[in-house]
Design a protein around this motif. Structure first.
Motif, PDB file in Angstrom:
ATOM      1  N   ASN A 267      -1.078  -0.585   2.619  1.00 32.27           N
ATOM      2  CA  ASN A 267      -1.048   0.695   1.901  1.00 32.27           C
ATOM      3  C   ASN A 267       0.160   1.534   2.306  1.00 32.27           C
ATOM      4  O   ASN A 267       0.738   2.255   1.478  1.00 32.27           O
ATOM      5  CB  ASN A 267      -2.334   1.483   2.153  1.00 32.27           C
ATOM      6  CG  ASN A 267      -3.542   0.816   1.505  1.00 32.27           C
ATOM      7  OD1 ASN A 267      -3.404  -0.139   0.747  1.00 32.27           O
ATOM      8  ND2 ASN A 267      -4.732   1.308   1.825  1.00 32.27           N
ATOM      9  N   GLN A 271       2.596   2.968  -0.491  1.00 27.92           N
ATOM     10  CA  GLN A 271       2.638   4.418  -0.651  1.00 27.92           C
ATOM     11  C   GLN A 271       4.010   5.006  -0.343  1.00 27.92           C
ATOM     12  O   GLN A 271       4.343   6.082  -0.844  1.00 27.92           O
ATOM     13  CB  GLN A 271       1.581   5.073   0.241  1.00 27.92           C
ATOM     14  CG  GLN A 271       0.154   4.805  -0.204  1.00 27.92           C
ATOM     15  CD  GLN A 271      -0.861   5.168   0.858  1.00 27.92           C
ATOM     16  OE1 GLN A 271      -0.512   5.562   1.975  1.00 27.92           O
ATOM     17  NE2 GLN A 271      -2.138   5.020   0.528  1.00 27.92           N
ATOM     18  N   TYR A 275       4.343   3.662  -4.904  1.00 27.82           N
ATOM     19  CA  TYR A 275       3.493   4.656  -5.563  1.00 27.82           C
ATOM     20  C   TYR A 275       2.798   5.494  -4.497  1.00 27.82           C
ATOM     21  O   TYR A 275       1.925   5.016  -3.775  1.00 27.82           O
ATOM     22  CB  TYR A 275       2.475   3.959  -6.456  1.00 27.82           C
ATOM     23  CG  TYR A 275       1.527   4.882  -7.182  1.00 27.82           C
ATOM     24  CD1 TYR A 275       1.967   6.072  -7.754  1.00 27.82           C
ATOM     25  CD2 TYR A 275       0.177   4.557  -7.315  1.00 27.82           C
ATOM     26  CE1 TYR A 275       1.105   6.916  -8.421  1.00 27.82           C
ATOM     27  CE2 TYR A 275      -0.695   5.389  -7.987  1.00 27.82           C
ATOM     28  CZ  TYR A 275      -0.233   6.574  -8.536  1.00 27.82           C
ATOM     29  OH  TYR A 275      -1.097   7.413  -9.197  1.00 27.82           O
ATOM     30  N   GLU A 277       0.607   7.789  -4.530  1.00 29.11           N
ATOM     31  CA  GLU A 277      -0.812   8.110  -4.677  1.00 29.11           C
ATOM     32  C   GLU A 277      -1.689   6.859  -4.672  1.00 29.11           C
ATOM     33  O   GLU A 277      -2.851   6.908  -5.061  1.00 29.11           O
ATOM     34  CB  GLU A 277      -1.031   8.884  -5.984  1.00 29.11           C
ATOM     35  CG  GLU A 277      -0.276  10.199  -6.071  1.00 29.11           C
ATOM     36  CD  GLU A 277      -0.686  11.171  -4.980  1.00 29.11           C
ATOM     37  OE1 GLU A 277      -1.891  11.221  -4.654  1.00 29.11           O
ATOM     38  OE2 GLU A 277       0.198  11.851  -4.430  1.00 29.11           O
ATOM     39  N   PHE A 278      -1.140   5.753  -4.247  1.00 26.69           N
ATOM     40  CA  PHE A 278      -1.904   4.504  -4.239  1.00 26.69           C
ATOM     41  C   PHE A 278      -3.163   4.644  -3.391  1.00 26.69           C
ATOM     42  O   PHE A 278      -3.111   5.082  -2.245  1.00 26.69           O
ATOM     43  CB  PHE A 278      -1.033   3.376  -3.687  1.00 26.69           C
ATOM     44  CG  PHE A 278      -1.727   2.054  -3.589  1.00 26.69           C
ATOM     45  CD1 PHE A 278      -2.156   1.401  -4.737  1.00 26.69           C
ATOM     46  CD2 PHE A 278      -1.956   1.459  -2.356  1.00 26.69           C
ATOM     47  CE1 PHE A 278      -2.804   0.171  -4.650  1.00 26.69           C
ATOM     48  CE2 PHE A 278      -2.593   0.235  -2.260  1.00 26.69           C
ATOM     49  CZ  PHE A 278      -3.018  -0.417  -3.415  1.00 26.69           C
ATOM     50  N   ASP A 279      -4.309   4.281  -3.993  1.00 25.82           N
ATOM     51  CA  ASP A 279      -5.588   4.403  -3.295  1.00 25.82           C
ATOM     52  C   ASP A 279      -6.246   3.059  -3.041  1.00 25.82           C
ATOM     53  O   ASP A 279      -7.426   2.988  -2.664  1.00 25.82           O
ATOM     54  CB  ASP A 279      -6.542   5.300  -4.073  1.00 25.82           C
ATOM     55  CG  ASP A 279      -6.885   4.740  -5.453  1.00 25.82           C
ATOM     56  OD1 ASP A 279      -6.472   3.611  -5.765  1.00 25.82           O
ATOM     57  OD2 ASP A 279      -7.571   5.452  -6.219  1.00 25.82           O
ATOM     58  N   THR A 281      -6.457   0.640  -5.408  1.00 27.45           N
ATOM     59  CA  THR A 281      -6.901  -0.001  -6.654  1.00 27.45           C
ATOM     60  C   THR A 281      -5.971   0.260  -7.832  1.00 27.45           C
ATOM     61  O   THR A 281      -5.901  -0.551  -8.746  1.00 27.45           O
ATOM     62  CB  THR A 281      -8.303   0.492  -7.040  1.00 27.45           C
ATOM     63  OG1 THR A 281      -8.275   1.915  -7.223  1.00 27.45           O
ATOM     64  CG2 THR A 281      -9.320   0.138  -5.958  1.00 27.45           C
ATOM     65  N   ASN A 282      -5.300   1.393  -7.832  1.00 27.82           N
ATOM     66  CA  ASN A 282      -4.584   1.845  -9.043  1.00 27.82           C
ATOM     67  C   ASN A 282      -3.112   1.440  -9.041  1.00 27.82           C
ATOM     68  O   ASN A 282      -2.213   2.270  -9.074  1.00 27.82           O
ATOM     69  CB  ASN A 282      -4.692   3.372  -9.176  1.00 27.82           C
ATOM     70  CG  ASN A 282      -4.200   4.101  -7.938  1.00 27.82           C
ATOM     71  OD1 ASN A 282      -4.047   3.502  -6.881  1.00 27.82           O
ATOM     72  ND2 ASN A 282      -3.949   5.391  -8.063  1.00 27.82           N
ATOM     73  N   LEU A 283      -2.844   0.144  -9.031  1.00 25.66           N
ATOM     74  CA  LEU A 283      -1.474  -0.343  -8.961  1.00 25.66           C
ATOM     75  C   LEU A 283      -1.090  -1.010 -10.283  1.00 25.66           C
ATOM     76  O   LEU A 283      -1.795  -1.895 -10.767  1.00 25.66           O
ATOM     77  CB  LEU A 283      -1.326  -1.347  -7.816  1.00 25.66           C
ATOM     78  CG  LEU A 283       0.096  -1.698  -7.373  1.00 25.66           C
ATOM     79  CD1 LEU A 283       0.802  -0.476  -6.821  1.00 25.66           C
ATOM     80  CD2 LEU A 283       0.047  -2.808  -6.323  1.00 25.66           C
ATOM     81  N   SER A 284       0.016  -0.570 -10.862  1.00 25.67           N
ATOM     82  CA  SER A 284       0.512  -1.179 -12.100  1.00 25.67           C
ATOM     83  C   SER A 284       2.017  -0.961 -12.177  1.00 25.67           C
ATOM     84  O   SER A 284       2.601  -0.241 -11.369  1.00 25.67           O
ATOM     85  CB  SER A 284      -0.168  -0.563 -13.324  1.00 25.67           C
ATOM     86  OG  SER A 284       0.379   0.713 -13.610  1.00 25.67           O
ATOM     87  N   ASN A 287       2.894   3.055 -12.872  1.00 21.52           N
ATOM     88  CA  ASN A 287       2.667   4.246 -12.047  1.00 21.52           C
ATOM     89  C   ASN A 287       3.580   4.328 -10.828  1.00 21.52           C
ATOM     90  O   ASN A 287       3.271   5.018  -9.860  1.00 21.52           O
ATOM     91  CB  ASN A 287       1.196   4.343 -11.617  1.00 21.52           C
ATOM     92  CG  ASN A 287       0.716   3.106 -10.873  1.00 21.52           C
ATOM     93  OD1 ASN A 287       1.509   2.266 -10.487  1.00 21.52           O
ATOM     94  ND2 ASN A 287      -0.593   3.008 -10.684  1.00 21.52           N
TER      95      ASN A 287
END
Length: 561
Positions: A267, A271, A275, A277-279, A281-284, A287
């Protein structure tokens, strides 16, 4: 006519009154048809598996431990909250505490939930860090153990730490271990991880983010087509084709992190390089919000960081730790209750390992007050070399007694070098618990180690010679020179033949009457030779397995001796 109607109404009213009296005010046991009996306890709405959100506060702070609790009840408007067990909570002492909270409605129905309270203090730590802009994290440089195969997986994947390798070191290590990863095209399999290539100026020239995002030196993100997240015979994962990329881009450093544990290392890289704001799960490819041209990376010695520190585990919890001592992988279990412990070795069965072979017994024995040490048997688990892994099961069985003996010697060595010096232990007497092959380890260890006073054998054999002969008949081994050499060497150390060495030991033997893997006759023979009351022999109508009653009997024996 009006008078008749009035009389009729009065008459019916009297009948109704009499019916109520005959009911004695009992309508379904409620006393009132409109009254609702409350038999349902309140519900903690914001608890997951009966655990409320954690509270974390600085040492010395006064905190409401009942804050932010959402409770509902089907009848009562008022629900009383109280702490039924404070778990030793002390806001002046840093640590992790587990408290129990009860919710009681007006009818007295009660439900319970737990909550972890972490009391921290601030401290400054120094370490060698990989620093991206102002953020730092610990890393390992040119770790020669990183790519070692552990049950087919590279060792670094079992740690949540960033690995950094120079180009030459990385390439030489890949070449050294390629034979260990034939099932993945000769490269270590990194699944769902992150790989970053840096040039000599510590600038990013390529990133690979699982499952399939690739970023070039200009920050352009695309879906990768030349590597996948899956293991294949031609190579898969984040490292597929990486050698050609390193050479073509003239990379100077390879930085990578696995998908493991809390993913702190992985992470951190995402981060700070892709990205913010990577938490998790939200990777593409859409973003990405970090411009690589504005990123500065460096290695910094004695990097200082102020952190919130919480010492220890939850009071009363079972602490499980893994480590490697003198090349021997071990897992330990003990209850964090500040009480002294007795050392107990746990030995798993043939073809098992310290993690899968213990089957919850580590926690059970720790609850009983033992400091449990489970070790990978010789040629098993993380100690299993490629040559042994590639043998057939029958060929592996030829080594079973040798494995037993070496594992026992390892346990004795670890005790005298490490465990006997632990402050947490309150006795020089040690205990052992073994299953199948592991039970044979306990018998042999008891003959070579006077400190081992009590042990439990689950479907095990104290015999070496007769048992080895039985296995030869069972598997049809050729009676060659190797076989006879082994057989002859076992006579001098066979626990059953040297039963006098066990006469003062407390021994529990649970056996199966239908067992053909380890027939009960060997344990029965020991009991006949040593009919002492300190040696318990129990038969169960099962094959090569344990039963709940057998386990309970063995636990009670260990606990009471």
């Amino acid at each position: 006519m009006k008078r008749f109607i009035l009389v009729l109404i009065l008459f019916l009213g009297l009948i109704g009154c009499n019916l109520d009296r005959n009911n004695n005010g009992n309508n379904g046991g409620n006393g009132n048809g409109n009254e609702q009996v409350d038999e349902i306890a309140p519900l903690f709405v914001n608890a997951s598996n009966n655990e409320l959100p954690k509270i974390r506060h600085k040492v010395g702070e006064e905190v409401d431990l009942l804050q932010n609790i959402n409770v509902i009840d089907d009848v009562s408007e008022e629900v009383e909250l109280a702490i039924s067990n404070d778990g030793g909570y002390d806001n002046q002492n840093p640590g992790r505490y587990l408290i129990t909270i009860e919710a009681k409605d007006e009818a007295g129905n009660t439900s319970y939930a737990t909550r972890v309270i972490e009391v921290y203090y601030l401290t400054t730590v120094k370490y060698d860090a990989l620093v991206i802009n102002d953020a730092g994290i610990e890393y390992e440089l040119n770790n020669s153990l990183a790519f070692e195969s552990v049950s087919g997986s590279p060792r670094f994947r079992n740690t949540d730490i960033i690995q950094v390798m120079t180009k030459d070191f990385f390439l030489s290590e890949l070449d050294r271990v390629k034979s260990s990863y034939n099932d993945n095209g000769g490269i270590p399999y990194l699944s769902s991880g992150v790989v970053v290539l840096l040039d000599s100026n510590m600038k990013v020239i390529q990133m690979r983010l699982a499952p399939n995002i690739e970023v070039d030196k200009d920050g352009n993100a695309v879906l990768a087509t030349n590597w996948t997240n899956s293991k294949t015979s031609t190579g898969g994962g984040n490292f597929k084709g990486i050698v050609d990329v390193i050479n073509s881009l003239n990379a100077s450093y390879v930085v990578f992190a696995p998908n493991h544990g809390s993913n702190k290392a992985k992470n951190f890289l995402i981060q700070n390089l892709y990205y913010s704001e990577f938490d998790g799960t939200n990777l593409s490819i859409f973003n990405k919000d970090i411009n690589l041209k504005n990123v500065n990376i460096k290695f910094e010695d004695d990097y200082e960081e102020t952190i919130e520190m919480v010492e220890g585990e939850i009071i009363g919890s079972i602490i499980k730790s893994t480590m490697i001592y003198d090349g021997i992988p071990i897992t330990t279990y003990y209850k964090n209750d500040k009480k002294p412990k007795k050392l107990l070795y746990f030995f798993h069965g043939f073809a098992g390992d310290k993690e899968t072979g213990i089957m919850g017994r580590g926690e059970t024995l720790a609850e009983m007050g033992f400091f449990v040490v489970a070790i990978d048997a010789y040629l098993h688990g993380e100690r299993q070399p490629e040559f042994f892994k590639n043998l057939s099961y029958v060929e592996k069985q030829k080594e079973i007694v040798n494995i037993v003996m070496q594992t026992a010697k390892d346990a004795k060595h670890l005790y005298h070098k490490y465990f006997k010096h632990l402050d947490i232990l309150d006795s020089t007497n040690i205990y052992a618990y073994g299953v199948s092959m592991g039970a044979a380890v306990t018998f042999y260890l008891a003959t070579i180690m006077e400190e081992l006073t009590t042990f439990a054998s689950i479907v095990g054999s104290p015999s070496f010679v007769e048992f080895y002969e039985y296995k030869q008949q069972q598997y049809g081994w050729i009676k060659d020179e190797y076989y006879y050499t082994n057989l002859e060497s076992y006579k001098a150390v066979d626990p059953l033949l040297n039963y006098h060495l066990l006469k003062d030991k407390n021994i529990y033997m649970g056996v199966g009457t239908q067992d053909t893997t380890v027939p009960l006759k060997y344990a029965k023979a020991l009991k006949e030779k040593l009919p002492n009351s300190n040696i318990v022999y129990s038969e169960y109508n099962v094959a090569h397995t344990s039963t709940p009653d057998m386990l309970l009997e063995s636990y009670n024996f260990i606990k009471n001796n």
